[in-house]
Design a protein around this motif. Structure first.
Motif, mmCIF file in Angstrom:
data_model
loop_
_atom_site.group_PDB
_atom_site.id
_atom_site.type_symbol
_atom_site.label_atom_id
_atom_site.label_comp_id
_atom_site.label_asym_id
_atom_site.label_seq_id
_atom_site.Cartn_x
_atom_site.Cartn_y
_atom_site.Cartn_z
ATOM 1 N N LEU A 355 0.698 -1.014 -0.205
ATOM 2 C CA LEU A 355 -0.101 -0.224 -0.093
ATOM 3 C C LEU A 355 0.616 1.295 0.093
ATOM 4 O O LEU A 355 0.765 2.045 -1.067
ATOM 5 C CB LEU A 355 -0.869 -0.280 1.366
ATOM 6 C CG LEU A 355 -1.984 -0.972 1.315
ATOM 7 C CD1 LEU A 355 -2.503 -0.926 2.534
ATOM 8 C CD2 LEU A 355 -2.598 -1.127 0.134
ATOM 9 N N ALA A 356 1.842 0.789 0.372
ATOM 10 C CA ALA A 356 3.141 2.531 0.549
ATOM 11 C C ALA A 356 3.907 1.684 -0.373
ATOM 12 O O ALA A 356 5.024 2.859 -0.614
ATOM 13 C CB ALA A 356 3.657 2.237 1.787
ATOM 14 N N ASN A 357 4.366 1.425 -0.977
ATOM 15 C CA ASN A 357 5.140 0.850 -1.849
ATOM 16 C C ASN A 357 5.690 2.020 -3.311
ATOM 17 O O ASN A 357 4.431 2.165 -3.889
ATOM 18 C CB ASN A 357 5.170 -0.218 -2.842
ATOM 19 C CG ASN A 357 6.539 -0.673 -3.576
ATOM 20 O OD1 ASN A 357 6.854 0.439 -4.058
ATOM 21 N ND2 ASN A 357 6.197 -1.948 -3.970
ATOM 22 N N PRO A 358 7.129 2.454 -2.972
ATOM 23 C CA PRO A 358 6.683 3.901 -3.241
ATOM 24 C C PRO A 358 6.599 4.127 -5.042
ATOM 25 O O PRO A 358 6.969 4.196 -6.003
ATOM 26 C CB PRO A 358 8.147 4.488 -3.222
ATOM 27 C CG PRO A 358 8.702 3.796 -2.624
ATOM 28 C CD PRO A 358 7.955 2.445 -1.900
ATOM 29 N N PHE A 359 7.290 2.566 -5.281
ATOM 30 C CA PHE A 359 6.996 2.235 -7.274
ATOM 31 C C PHE A 359 5.969 2.489 -7.536
ATOM 32 O O PHE A 359 6.685 2.058 -8.585
ATOM 33 C CB PHE A 359 8.493 1.107 -7.555
ATOM 34 C CG PHE A 359 9.988 1.443 -7.047
ATOM 35 C CD1 PHE A 359 10.815 1.999 -8.443
ATOM 36 C CD2 PHE A 359 10.540 2.447 -6.194
ATOM 37 C CE1 PHE A 359 11.796 2.441 -8.546
ATOM 38 C CE2 PHE A 359 11.736 2.730 -6.034
ATOM 39 C CZ PHE A 359 12.478 2.645 -7.044
ATOM 40 N N LEU A 360 5.120 1.629 -6.892
ATOM 41 C CA LEU A 360 3.700 2.120 -7.102
ATOM 42 C C LEU A 360 2.773 3.435 -7.614
ATOM 43 O O LEU A 360 1.578 3.206 -7.583
ATOM 44 C CB LEU A 360 3.380 0.917 -6.635
ATOM 45 C CG LEU A 360 3.871 -1.049 -6.838
ATOM 46 C CD1 LEU A 360 3.211 -1.747 -6.250
ATOM 47 C CD2 LEU A 360 3.730 -1.249 -7.961
ATOM 48 N N SER A 361 3.804 4.023 -6.929
ATOM 49 C CA SER A 361 2.876 5.866 -6.647
ATOM 50 C C SER A 361 3.536 6.468 -7.858
ATOM 51 O O SER A 361 4.412 6.362 -8.106
ATOM 52 C CB SER A 361 3.492 5.924 -5.214
ATOM 53 O OG SER A 361 3.325 5.304 -4.172
ATOM 54 N N GLU A 362 2.381 7.841 -7.074
ATOM 55 C CA GLU A 362 3.335 8.326 -8.642
ATOM 56 C C GLU A 362 4.391 9.113 -8.856
ATOM 57 O O GLU A 362 4.375 9.253 -7.507
ATOM 58 C CB GLU A 362 1.895 9.590 -8.686
ATOM 59 C CG GLU A 362 2.093 10.114 -9.950
ATOM 60 C CD GLU A 362 0.882 11.592 -9.815
ATOM 61 O OE1 GLU A 362 -0.223 11.518 -8.806
ATOM 62 O OE2 GLU A 362 0.517 11.944 -11.169
ATOM 63 N N LYS A 363 5.322 8.791 -9.524
ATOM 64 C CA LYS A 363 6.154 9.270 -9.322
ATOM 65 C C LYS A 363 6.080 10.831 -9.729
ATOM 66 O O LYS A 363 5.151 11.690 -9.788
ATOM 67 C CB LYS A 363 6.922 9.057 -10.361
ATOM 68 C CG LYS A 363 8.734 9.050 -10.579
ATOM 69 C CD LYS A 363 8.923 8.326 -11.871
ATOM 70 C CE LYS A 363 10.686 8.533 -12.087
ATOM 71 N NZ LYS A 363 11.404 7.878 -13.116
ATOM 72 N N LYS A 364 7.166 11.588 -8.273
ATOM 73 C CA LYS A 364 7.015 12.927 -8.347
ATOM 74 C C LYS A 364 8.662 13.231 -9.036
ATOM 75 O O LYS A 364 9.020 13.275 -9.722
ATOM 76 C CB LYS A 364 8.124 12.742 -6.903
ATOM 77 C CG LYS A 364 7.353 12.888 -5.495
ATOM 78 C CD LYS A 364 7.208 13.153 -4.984
ATOM 79 C CE LYS A 364 6.063 13.049 -3.243
ATOM 80 N NZ LYS A 364 5.243 11.327 -3.847
#
Ligand code: HEC
Ligand code: HEC
Length: 365
Positions: A355-364
Motif C-alpha cells: 500500500l505504501a510501495n513508492p515504486f507503485l505510487s505516482e512518481k514525483k
C-alpha cells in the motif's frame, strides 16, 4: 564516448611536440567526464535499487504466474513508462481521469469508498472498481472475466464510455504530440513513435509488477511470524468455508461462481454476458481478498460496506437460485465469535509494504 576521447587524446600525445601541460589538461577533462558519467549512472542505479521488489520475482510461496512478459521483455524504462501512464489523465477524453482515480493505492488499488466509480463527465459506472494486485497471476480480468490478456486489457477502460471514454487513435495522437512521452517511448521501446500496442504493453509492465506478497498472512505462510489464536481460528474457518473459491495463497481460484447475492440477475448477468450460457447467469469472477480490509465496498455492485455485512451474508443471507454454488448451501450460520475471528484473519491480508510501495505510487516530477 569516454573511450573515444581517450583514443583521440592519446593520438594527440604522439606528437613530437608532446607537451606535459596538454597531457594533464586532457587527463583532467577525461577524469571529469568519467566522474560525471559515474555519478549519473549511480543516480539511476540507486533509484532502481531502492525498489526492493525491482525486477519481477515470483514470491516463493506463490504458484507460477500466468503472465511471463513474453514478447514484452521487462525493462525498468518500460515499467516506468507504464507507471506514468497509469497516473496520467491524458488517457481520458477530457484529460480529467487517470487509471489511479478509480484504483487508489491506499485502498489496495480499489476506488475510494464508492460503490460505482465516476468516469468522464461524471457518468456513473455499472460495477464496483475491483482492487488490483498480483495481476500477473490472473488468467482473466473483469467481474465477468470478459478479457483474458493483461496486454490488451487497458483498451477496455480507455475506450469505455463510462470510464475514460477516449479512442485509442486520440490517445496515441496526444502522446505523439508530447516531446516528453516521445522520449520515454523511445527509451522504452526503441523508437519515439507512440503506438497503441506499445502503450498497452507499457501499462502491462506496470500492472504485472503490482505484487502484494508481504502481508502478515504471507509472513505466517513463510514461517516468519506466528498468528494469534483468533487469527489462527479465523484461518481454519477460512480454509473450511472460503478457500475452495478464495484459494490460497492468491485468495482466488479465478473461477466463476454465484455466491448467493440475488435470484434475479437481470441487473447484471455476470459471466452469462460473456458465455451467453444461462447456466452462467449470476456468476462472477471470484475476487482476490488481498488487502480486503481496505477495498470496501464489496461485491460487483459494491452492495456491502463492511466485512461484517459480508460475513452476515455468508452466514445467513444466501439467496437460493438455480446457479448458486452448492458449497454455500443455505449459509454457514457463523457464531458472533466465528465472524469476529474470520475478520481478524482477513485483516492479516493487509500488506502495508504494498500500500505504501513508492515504486507503485505516482512518481514525483
Ligand atoms: C472510472 C473508473 C475507472 C477507471 C478510470 C479505470 N478503471 Fe479499471 N476498473 C474499473 C471498474 C468499474 C472495473 C470492473 C469492470 C467490470 O468488471 O466490468 C475495473 C477493472 C479493472 C481491472 C480488472 C481487475 C479484475 O479484478 O479483473 C484492471 C486490471 C483495471 N481495471 C486496470 C485499469 C487501468 C490500467 C486503467 C487505466 C488505463 C483503469 N483500470 C481505469 C474502474 C475504472
Ligand atoms: C462458491 C465460491 C465462494 C465461496 C465458498 C466464498 N466466496 Fe466470497 N466471493 C465469491 C464470489 C463469486 C464473489 C464475488 C461475487 C459478486 O460480486 O457478485 C465473492 C466475494 C467476496 C468478497 C468481496 C470481495 C470484494 O473485493 O468485493 C469477500 C470479502 C468474500 N467473498 C469473502 C468470503 C469469505 C470470508 C468466505 C467464507 C466465509 C467466502 N467469501 C466464500 C465466491 C465465494
Amino acid at each position: 564516448m569516454v573511450v573515444s576521447l581517450l583514443i583521440t587524446s592519446t593520438n594527440n600525445n604522439h606528437s613530437p611536440l608532446f607537451d606535459r601541460g596538454d597531457f594533464f589538461q586532457n587527463m583532467r577533462t577525461i577524469l571529469f567526464i568519467v566522474a560525471i558519467s559515474a555519478f549519473l549512472f549511480s543516480c539511476k542505479k540507486a533509484e532502481i535499487e531502492n525498489y526492493k521488489e525491482w525486477g519481477f520475482e515470483k514470491p516463493s510461496h506463490f504458484p507460477e504466474p500466468h503472465y511471463k512478459f513474453e514478447n514484452n521483455t521487462q525493462t525498468y524504462d518500460r515499467f516506468d513508462l507504464g507507471r506514468e501512464l497509469f497516473y496520467d489523465p491524458i488517457l481520458s477524453l477530457d484529460s480529467t481521469i487517470s487509471c489511479a482515480k478509480c484504483h487508489a493505492q491506499t485502498h489496495g488499488f480499489a476506488d475510494h469508498n464508492v460503490n460505482f466509480s465516476l468516469g468522464v463527465n461524471n457518468t456513473v459506472g455499472k460495477r464496483n472498481s475491483p482492487a488490483l494486485s498480483n495481476l500477473a497471476w490472473y488468467p482473466n480480468f473483469m467481474w465477468d472475466g470478459g478479457i483474458n490478456h493483461i496486454e490488451t486489457f487497458s483498451f477496455a477502460p480507455i475506450t469505455n464510455p463510462l470510464e475514460m471514454h477516449e479512442t485509442m487513435t486520440n490517445v496515441v495522437a496526444k502522446l505523439n504530440a508530447s516531446a516528453h512521452y516521445k522520449e520515454k517511448f523511445k527509451k522504452a521501446y526503441g523508437s519515439e513513435t507512440v503506438t497503441d500496442q506499445k502503450l498497452l504493453k507499457a501499462l502491462a509492465q506496470f500492472m504485472a509488477m503490482m505484487i502484494s506478497a508481504e502481508s502478515k498472512y504471507d509472513n505466517y505462510v513463510l514461517g516468519k511470524t506466528t498468528f494469534t489464536s483468533a487469527e489462527e481460528n479465523g484461518l481454519q474457518l477460512f480454509k473450511t468455508h472460503c478457500a475452495s473459491c478464495h484459494t490460497e495463497p492468491l485468495t482466488s481460484s479465478f473461477g466463476f461462481a454465484n455466491n448467493g447475492l440475488d435470484s434475479d440477475f437481470t441487473n447484471d448477468l455476470g459471466r452469462g454476458l460473456v458465455t451467453q450460457d444461462p447456466n452462467d447467469n449470476g456468476k462472477f469472477r471470484i475476487p482476490s481478498l488481498r488487502n480486503v480490509a481496505l477495498t470496501y465496498p464489496y461485491m460487483h455492485d459494491g452492495r456491502f460496506f463492511t466485512l461484517n455485512q459480508v460475513l452476515d451474508h455468508y452466514s445467513n443471507g444466501i439467496v437460493q437460485s438455480s446457479t448458486l454454488a452448492t458449497s454455500l448451501g443455505t449459509g454457514f450460520n457463523f457464531t458472533t465469535q466465528e465472524k469476529q475471528d474470520l475478520i481478524t484473519f482477513l485483516n492479516t491480508l493487509t500488506d502495508q509494504n504494498y500500500l505504501a510501495n513508492p515504486f507503485l505510487s505516482e512518481k514525483k516530477k
